[in-house]
Design a protein around this motif. Sequence first.
Motif, PDB file in Angstrom:
ATOM      1  N   ARG A  71     -40.976 -11.554 -33.378  1.00 51.05           N
ATOM      2  CA  ARG A  71     -40.361 -10.723 -34.206  1.00 51.05           C
ATOM      3  C   ARG A  71     -41.334  -9.757 -34.838  1.00 51.05           C
ATOM      4  N   GLY A  72     -40.944  -8.569 -34.685  1.00 47.06           N
ATOM      5  CA  GLY A  72     -41.460  -7.465 -35.523  1.00 47.06           C
ATOM      6  C   GLY A  72     -42.930  -6.965 -34.769  1.00 47.06           C
ATOM      7  N   GLY A  73     -42.917  -7.344 -33.641  1.00 48.37           N
ATOM      8  CA  GLY A  73     -44.238  -7.125 -32.826  1.00 48.37           C
ATOM      9  C   GLY A  73     -44.232  -5.909 -32.497  1.00 48.37           C
ATOM     10  N   SER A  74     -43.287  -4.997 -32.234  1.00 52.96           N
ATOM     11  CA  SER A  74     -43.770  -3.481 -32.097  1.00 52.96           C
ATOM     12  C   SER A  74     -44.507  -2.710 -33.267  1.00 52.96           C
ATOM     13  N   ASP A  75     -44.054  -3.076 -34.364  1.00 54.98           N
ATOM     14  CA  ASP A  75     -44.632  -2.650 -35.729  1.00 54.98           C
ATOM     15  C   ASP A  75     -46.151  -3.289 -35.901  1.00 54.98           C
ATOM     16  N   THR A  76     -46.243  -4.542 -35.690  1.00 56.07           N
ATOM     17  CA  THR A  76     -47.552  -5.146 -35.282  1.00 56.07           C
ATOM     18  C   THR A  76     -48.591  -4.198 -34.537  1.00 56.07           C
ATOM     19  N   THR A  77     -47.947  -3.924 -33.352  1.00 53.55           N
ATOM     20  CA  THR A  77     -48.578  -3.115 -32.311  1.00 53.55           C
ATOM     21  C   THR A  77     -49.220  -1.841 -32.833  1.00 53.55           C
ATOM     22  N   ALA A  78     -48.219  -1.162 -33.446  1.00 54.36           N
ATOM     23  CA  ALA A  78     -48.497   0.195 -33.861  1.00 54.36           C
ATOM     24  C   ALA A  78     -49.653  -0.133 -35.328  1.00 54.36           C
ATOM     25  N   VAL A  79     -49.647  -1.060 -36.063  1.00 58.00           N
ATOM     26  CA  VAL A  79     -50.496  -0.954 -37.120  1.00 58.00           C
ATOM     27  C   VAL A  79     -52.070  -1.666 -36.566  1.00 58.00           C
ATOM     28  N   LYS A 105     -44.773 -15.712 -29.300  1.00 57.53           N
ATOM     29  CA  LYS A 105     -45.130 -15.230 -30.443  1.00 57.53           C
ATOM     30  C   LYS A 105     -46.754 -15.082 -30.476  1.00 57.53           C
ATOM     31  N   ALA A 106     -47.329 -14.388 -29.664  1.00 61.18           N
ATOM     32  CA  ALA A 106     -48.764 -14.312 -29.779  1.00 61.18           C
ATOM     33  C   ALA A 106     -49.203 -13.533 -30.769  1.00 61.18           C
ATOM     34  N   ARG A 107     -50.381 -13.907 -31.249  1.00 63.88           N
ATOM     35  CA  ARG A 107     -51.105 -13.342 -32.145  1.00 63.88           C
ATOM     36  C   ARG A 107     -52.124 -12.549 -31.626  1.00 63.88           C
ATOM     37  N   ILE A 108     -52.263 -11.177 -32.158  1.00 60.95           N
ATOM     38  CA  ILE A 108     -53.411 -10.282 -31.588  1.00 60.95           C
ATOM     39  C   ILE A 108     -54.851 -10.700 -31.993  1.00 60.95           C
ATOM     40  N   ILE A 109     -55.728 -10.674 -31.014  1.00 61.71           N
ATOM     41  CA  ILE A 109     -56.767 -11.343 -31.232  1.00 61.71           C
ATOM     42  C   ILE A 109     -58.018 -10.178 -31.381  1.00 61.71           C
TER      43      ILE A 109
END
Lengths: 423, 423
Positions: A151-159, A110-114
């Motif tokens: 969870r929902g990581g791909s959506d977050t990548t996209a945004v 569950k890594a956070r994008i920095i």
Amino acid sequence: MGLVVQKYGGSSVADAEGIKRVAKRIVEAKKNGHQVVVVVSAMGDTTDELIDLAEQVSPMPAGREFDMLLTAGERISMALLAMAIKNLGHAAQSFTGSQAGVITDAVHGKARIIDVTPGRIQQSVDSGNIAIVAGFQGVSQDSKDITTLGRGGSDTTAVALAAALNAEVCEIYTDVDGVFTADPRVVKKARKIDWISFEDMLELAASGSKVLLHRCVEYARRYNIPIHVRSSFSGLRGTWVSNEPQGDQPMEQAIISGVAHDTSEAKVTVVGVPDKPGEAATIFRAISDAEINIDMIVQNVSAASTGLTDISFTLPKTEGRKAIEALEKTKARVGFDSLRYDDQIAKISLVGAGMKTNPGVTATFFEALSNAGVNIELISTSEIRISVVTRADDVNEAVRAVHSAFGLDSESDEAVVYGGTGR
Amino acid sequence: MGLVVQKYGGSSVADAEGIKRVAKRIVEAKKNGHQVVVVVSAMGDTTDELIDLAEQVSPMPAGREFDMLLTAGERISMALLAMAIKNLGHAAQSFTGSQAGVITDAVHGKARIIDVTPGRIQQSVDSGNIAIVAGFQGVSQDSKDITTLGRGGSDTTAVALAAALNAEVCEIYTDVDGVFTADPRVVKKARKIDWISFEDMLELAASGSKVLLHRCVEYARRYNIPIHVRSSFSGLRGTWVSNEPQGDQPMEQAIISGVAHDTSEAKVTVVGVPDKPGEAATIFRAISDAEINIDMIVQNVSAASTGLTDISFTLPKTEGRKAIEALEKTKARVGFDSLRYDDQIAKISLVGAGMKTNPGVTATFFEALSNAGVNIELISTSEIRISVVTRADDVNEAVRAVHSAFGLDSESDEAVVYGGTGR
């Protein structure tokens, strides 16, 4: 024409046919003059199959290796998608999360994008390529290990890519037509929402709507990236999520955006808590130390005769056991009577920025539930949301009653396919 | 105790059970005091399944994307292997080819290793980890794209890492007990070879022995890395391939190392070539321009009466059609009569450095074939090898006869499982 980021979930690329269908849609956007960056999830069941393999070799797979394993899923789908696009005569290149510059912390699973440093992606699209990026994954800033975003990581990548690339829009393709005024599996007359504000979408996501996850909407709001949620199976316009309505969308926001429900929570009641300062703090410190996220909290006024009160809160069912164990340990210190655990509950939430200025909303909400014979166990409110907890058995009835009461029902039954968005 | 590199092929890690079995063996080496670096191939059929998917989306997948796709295979096996090792209580970390510093050129599908910079691997083992590295893959020096090394790539990865890390030995684990004096499927009395020189192993590999590929042996010879080929299914000592015998191995090399055969080639005969300078050059320039690798070349003396000669050569059957097409185009210029194509041939080779100083070897070889009633169609020799082409139907008979004639038969039938080594 600017740059668009498109994201396709696992159900959209479940097999070779799906990949070819998605490839055509991507090429359309390119032909329309856009620069196109695509974020893709793992194919259909790939992730489950990989998890199954991991469980066969180790009951407690290490996070670093588990992430390495799971990221093979997007590697497969992104390479196949790039091939399918090339086969249509258009240049395409696939990139891992690491290659795309998705820098994260080192919390595996569950890594956070920095930070996002999309130099290679920008270069690729500037050279005329369609860039395909693996969703759900990144690389940790310090250790350079592969991470997954949870969870929902791909959506977050996209945004996140859309923000870093100054995209016009982030299109989230899924297996539903958009965000609905209620779950169409429950409410046949649920309507697709044409436009919804970030704030209302955040509340819906927090209240059980599964089309977009809270995290991704939060990211989009912070960087002001309009999201367009739409079906990869139809050409229909979906739901725009943004600060301001786009183009020919209605300028005035509806009073109520929608009704969400959530049956994944349980309720814990701490019975007979002495009504003196510090007791609640002790209880919730214990819960927090156990790393349990809780949702609603309600404390009743204490009975004057006993000086005791009850404190109830809701939390994910999956955390129930851990919470009870943590609370048992505080019993001597707090001196409460007993603990009650109830996982047969549902939460129903009404969301809409319009309710701030419409005092009748709360009354209408409770009347609708009452007329439907639904008993209310807990209530919690925010500026733009009212949530109640009811019996789980009553949830469908309650959602339909509220949806009708606020005039959200569509004229005709809509035919939609509804499902999760994968990761 | 120094560092050992172990390589496990796809058949050794075909399923969860295989992965757990291999994990135990790796941990043994670690317990024995070695630093251990493991190179692993993709699980069993994974690669074939990925190729199948690629063919479904594109008849001609682009090399860059095809490599991205295939490398998902090792990502899965290496992560699972690291998990299985951790489950046995030992620290392990997996690394992609790129993370392991395997730098290649940019020829997708058959990239050559340019450099190995194993800093992260060295650091990982120095910290007490078992390092698991994806075989078969690297990253291109200039474009930073993911590449694959082609056939036998994982063996080459292992030897290249062993060289870069100054390993004591590179252990290649496979599904056979080692290198045999002949293919045990054909010769029941084939013996396992305890030690073989790099030179003899190179000739065997070039002559059809499939246990080790030429490329990997060549790399090991250049950097003088001893290879130990052994079974991942038994604890038996296998075959050492090195410059000098190791430990208690026989100091004197046998005259003959083994008999290899190859039925994957075809023979092309250019009939009626005018016997004048430049004709052969024209023919083989055409073949070379078509990027076809050929093996044996034989030109008969020309018949004095006609001034015409025949030129025959062998090449992989898969290249046959391309070769014929290329030659047809030269017909007018060269002025030959016709082309003959024959794919019903076999090549039988006798390999051994000892034959240099034993003039009787050639005679014994031909006598053995003659006694077995096998007709010889082409002959070619090197310092330490004699090869003949025969009818494909005769191959088993011929191999057995030669194996016996040189006293290579073991006392008893050996029970072995024999198969390919995967990639």
